[in-house]
Design an enzyme around this catalytic site. Structure first.
Site, PDB file in Angstrom:
ATOM      1  N   CYS A 195       0.632 -12.067   0.769  1.00  0.00           N
ATOM      2  CA  CYS A 195      -0.171 -12.918   1.646  1.00  0.00           C
ATOM      3  C   CYS A 195      -1.037 -12.134   2.634  1.00  0.00           C
ATOM      4  CB  CYS A 195       0.735 -13.803   2.493  1.00  0.00           C
ATOM      5  SG  CYS A 195       1.766 -14.886   1.535  1.00  0.00           S
ATOM      6  N   CYS A 208       4.814   0.049   4.806  1.00  0.00           N
ATOM      7  CA  CYS A 208       4.682   0.106   3.345  1.00  0.00           C
ATOM      8  C   CYS A 208       3.609   1.131   2.952  1.00  0.00           C
ATOM      9  CB  CYS A 208       4.283  -1.286   2.836  1.00  0.00           C
ATOM     10  SG  CYS A 208       3.789  -1.306   1.114  1.00  0.00           S
ATOM     11  N   TYR A 247      -2.711   0.902  -2.607  1.00  0.00           N
ATOM     12  CA  TYR A 247      -3.273  -0.170  -3.432  1.00  0.00           C
ATOM     13  C   TYR A 247      -3.544  -1.483  -2.691  1.00  0.00           C
ATOM     14  CZ  TYR A 247      -3.286  -4.035  -6.791  1.00  0.00           C
ATOM     15  OH  TYR A 247      -3.602  -5.171  -7.470  1.00  0.00           O
ATOM     16  N   SER A 251      -9.068   0.155  -6.744  1.00  0.00           N
ATOM     17  CA  SER A 251      -8.379   1.092  -5.855  1.00  0.00           C
ATOM     18  C   SER A 251      -8.237   2.499  -6.424  1.00  0.00           C
ATOM     19  CB  SER A 251      -7.026   0.524  -5.424  1.00  0.00           C
ATOM     20  OG  SER A 251      -6.377  -0.071  -6.511  1.00  0.00           O
ATOM     21  N   ASP A 294      -6.050   6.363 -11.661  1.00  0.00           N
ATOM     22  CA  ASP A 294      -5.623   4.984 -11.374  1.00  0.00           C
ATOM     23  C   ASP A 294      -4.612   5.023 -10.234  1.00  0.00           C
ATOM     24  OD1 ASP A 294      -5.473   2.265 -11.524  1.00  0.00           O
ATOM     25  OD2 ASP A 294      -4.777   2.163 -13.587  1.00  0.00           O
ATOM     26  N   ASP A 295      -4.360   3.830  -9.640  1.00  0.00           N
ATOM     27  CA  ASP A 295      -3.490   3.799  -8.459  1.00  0.00           C
ATOM     28  C   ASP A 295      -2.015   3.715  -8.806  1.00  0.00           C
ATOM     29  OD1 ASP A 295      -2.833   0.883  -8.740  1.00  0.00           O
ATOM     30  OD2 ASP A 295      -4.997   0.769  -8.487  1.00  0.00           O
ATOM     31  N   CYS A 303      10.396  -4.315  -5.232  1.00  0.00           N
ATOM     32  CA  CYS A 303      10.195  -4.372  -3.780  1.00  0.00           C
ATOM     33  C   CYS A 303      10.910  -5.598  -3.222  1.00  0.00           C
ATOM     34  CB  CYS A 303       8.698  -4.449  -3.472  1.00  0.00           C
ATOM     35  SG  CYS A 303       8.350  -4.765  -1.724  1.00  0.00           S
ATOM     36  N   CYS A 345       7.980   3.085   4.327  1.00  0.00           N
ATOM     37  CA  CYS A 345       8.825   2.599   3.246  1.00  0.00           C
ATOM     38  C   CYS A 345       8.249   3.162   1.948  1.00  0.00           C
ATOM     39  CB  CYS A 345       8.818   1.071   3.194  1.00  0.00           C
ATOM     40  SG  CYS A 345       9.745   0.447   1.769  1.00  0.00           S
ATOM     41  N   CYS A 403      10.014   1.462  -3.460  1.00  0.00           N
ATOM     42  CA  CYS A 403       9.728   1.179  -4.874  1.00  0.00           C
ATOM     43  C   CYS A 403       9.585   2.472  -5.675  1.00  0.00           C
ATOM     44  CB  CYS A 403       8.494   0.298  -5.020  1.00  0.00           C
ATOM     45  SG  CYS A 403       7.101   0.854  -4.069  1.00  0.00           S
TER      46      CYS A 403
HETATM   47  S1  SF4 Z   1       9.175  -1.184  -1.644  1.00  0.00           S
HETATM   48 FE1  SF4 Z   1       7.137  -0.347  -2.092  1.00  0.00          FE
HETATM   49  S2  SF4 Z   1       5.725  -2.112  -2.062  1.00  0.00           S
HETATM   50 FE2  SF4 Z   1       7.656  -2.751  -1.067  1.00  0.00          FE
HETATM   51  S3  SF4 Z   1       7.316  -2.399   1.133  1.00  0.00           S
HETATM   52 FE3  SF4 Z   1       8.304  -0.549   0.321  1.00  0.00          FE
HETATM   53  S4  SF4 Z   1       6.597   0.820  -0.286  1.00  0.00           S
HETATM   54 FE4  SF4 Z   1       5.770  -1.260  -0.005  1.00  0.00          FE
END
Ligand code: SF4
Length: 478
Positions: free
Chosen positions: A9, A250, A256, A297, A359-360, A396, A448, A451
């Site tokens: 969002c 993040c 991206y 991106s 690519d991203d 994620c 973070c 992922c």
């Molecule tokens: S897990 Fe990946 S996409 Fe989700 S908040 Fe963390 S860095 Fe971002």
């Protein structure tokens, strides 16, 4: 191409000490945030305590026709939202903002993120009499705040208390009859900033590109854990929740999710992507004739790779700008060609050339395979793929919709096999240990990267009811 990855969002809000065309500001703000969600959108204008809402499925241009925009009265504030929904929660019912009434007034609220204890909160409230109309976590947040409001002396006190209960990633913009309030979770997972126009209109937005769209000057990012209260006498900051948890912005916003013209916590997204390209050039040099990026991106990183390596940058693809997310492929046999319809190689750039393709990300690998096949068909001699992110290994839990763990290419095949599967001559991912270094400016080094490394910044109990509930909603098994 951000294959099967979606931000959930974008939020936006405006406040002034006099009536103004608040809905029009929201309209422009939502246009700038459209990349963060294309399933539904909504605007709620607060006209002296009366909330006028228009919320529907579709992109901004389709939902907010001139007739709809003319139907909005002026107000002193408004909030707005663009939403990406998973398949079963993409309907109008789950669109935002949410508007509720309680005996101390109205609340309108919209949010970006993911609530990790959503089910527990909802069950607790349902068992004591609350009814829910949607599957939206925004409704859960709204109800938690509304309940706290009944025993608080102010809306911001209710928000403060609600933040003790809500676990996860969230950026919220909301309105009471007299105030606009913006707040961000203690880790600061997703971006939220605010600014002011020359006319004195305060603007809150997920990204600075939306401030630019309405001529607002950035004041600063909302701090992790901070509550900003916009009211008649100006802006107040409540920082009681700040500094309680490690920062965890993040990193994928830079890679991206965000628009390249946005600045997040002091670092330009464009600059971060260029830096990623430069790093890829240093770590994975190759003899080649041209560097091309996958729109959109991958382009900034391709420029960075080209600059660092000295290999000329070329425009490798034309992207069809007129295809939205709701694009329907008529007929199964044409499904394979949908990438071609969205993206087509420019043969003059690629024919007979040794190409560095940037690519991203690679998620399942299917889109990359098709892109590489298209380049081969267009006459590319060699294809050396460089990816401006590490390999995804985890889903994620904080609001970005990435494929399930099992579907990720990294979890299905050994890393050494991936170049062959995709069909490239060589392949290099931005190493995990370098990914934080793409953020060259700003003080924040707390990110973070879950992922990519599975290190969730919060406790995630995958056996919890909330986890199962989220999975059930996603699968439409109500
Ligand atoms: S897990 Fe990946 S996409 Fe989700 S908040 Fe963390 S860095 Fe971002």
């Amino acid at each position: 191409m951000g294959e099967n990855i979606h931000e959930e969002c974008g939020v936006f809000g405006v406040f002034a000490d006099k009536q103004f065309d608040a809905a029009n500001y929201c309209y422009y703000g939502l246009f700038a945030l459209q990349h963060r969600g294309q399933e539904s959108c909504g605007i709620v204008v607060n006209d002296d305590g009366v909330f006028n809402a228009h919320i529907d499925k579709g992109i901004v241009d389709d939902v907010f026709t001139s007739r709809v925009m003319e139907s909005f009265d002026n107000g002193r504030m408004a909030i707005a939202h663009v939403r990406y929904g998973t398949k079963e929660t993409a309907g109008r019912r789950d669109a935002q903002p949410i508007v509720v009434s309680h005996h101390k007034g109205n609340i309108a609220l919209c949010y970006n993120g993911a609530i990790n204890n959503a089910y527990e909160l909802r069950i607790e409230m349902e068992e004591s009499g609350s009814m829910f109309h949607t599957n939206s976590e925004a409704e859960i947040i709204t109800n938690v705040i509304a309940r706290e409001r009944l025993t608080s002396t102010s809306t911001e006190e209710a928000v403060y208390r609600a933040m003790d209960k809500i676990k996860g990633a969230y950026c919220v913009v909301m309105m009471s009859p007299t105030k606009m309030i913006a707040f961000r979770d203690e880790h600061g997972f997703h971006p939220l900033c605010y600014g002011i126009t020359d006319e004195g209109v305060y603007v809150v937005a997920s990204e600075t590109c939306a401030l630019d769209a309405v001529g607002a000057h950035l004041i600063r990012d909302v701090k992790p854990g901070e509550i900003l209260v916009f009211e008649k006498n100006g802006v107040r900051s409540l920082t009681g929740h700040c500094g309680k948890s490690p920062r965890a912005l993040c990193i994928f916003e830079y890679i991206y999710l965000a628009r390249p013209d946005s600045v997040i916590e002091g670092c330009s997204v464009h600059k971060a992507r260029r830096k990623a390209g430069e790093m890829l050039a240093k770590i994975y040099p190759v003899d080649a004739d041209v560097v091309i990026g996958v729109p959109d991106s991958g382009l900034d990183a391709a420029i960075g790779y080209s600059k660092e390596s000295g290999i000329p940058y070329g425009i490798g693809f034309v992207k069809n700008k007129y295809i939205g997310r709701t694009f329907i492929v008529p007929g199964q046999h044409l499904r394979e060609d949908r990438v071609k319809i969205k993206l087509n190689p420019i043969s003059d750039t690629v024919e007979g050339k040794r190409i560095v393709l940037i690519d991203d990300s690679i998620v399942r690998g299917t889109t990359s395979t098709r892109i590489v096949r298209m380049l081969r068909e267009a006459g590319a001699k060699e294809i050396h793929m460089r990816v401006s992110a590490p390999l995804f290994v985890n889903q994620c839990f904080y609001g970005t919709d990435i494929e399930s763990r099992e579907a990720l290419i990294a979890n299905r095949f050994p890393k050494e096999q991936i170049p062959e599967i995709i069909g490239v001559d060589s392949l290099g991912f931005l190493p995990l240990e370098n990914v934080r270094d793409i953020v060259v400016d700003g003080d924040n080094k707390g990110f973070c990267t879950a992922c990519f490394d599975g290190m969730n910044p919060t406790d995630i109990d995958q056996t919890s009811k909330s986890f199962k509930y989220a999975k059930k909603i996603k699968q439409g098994d109500e």
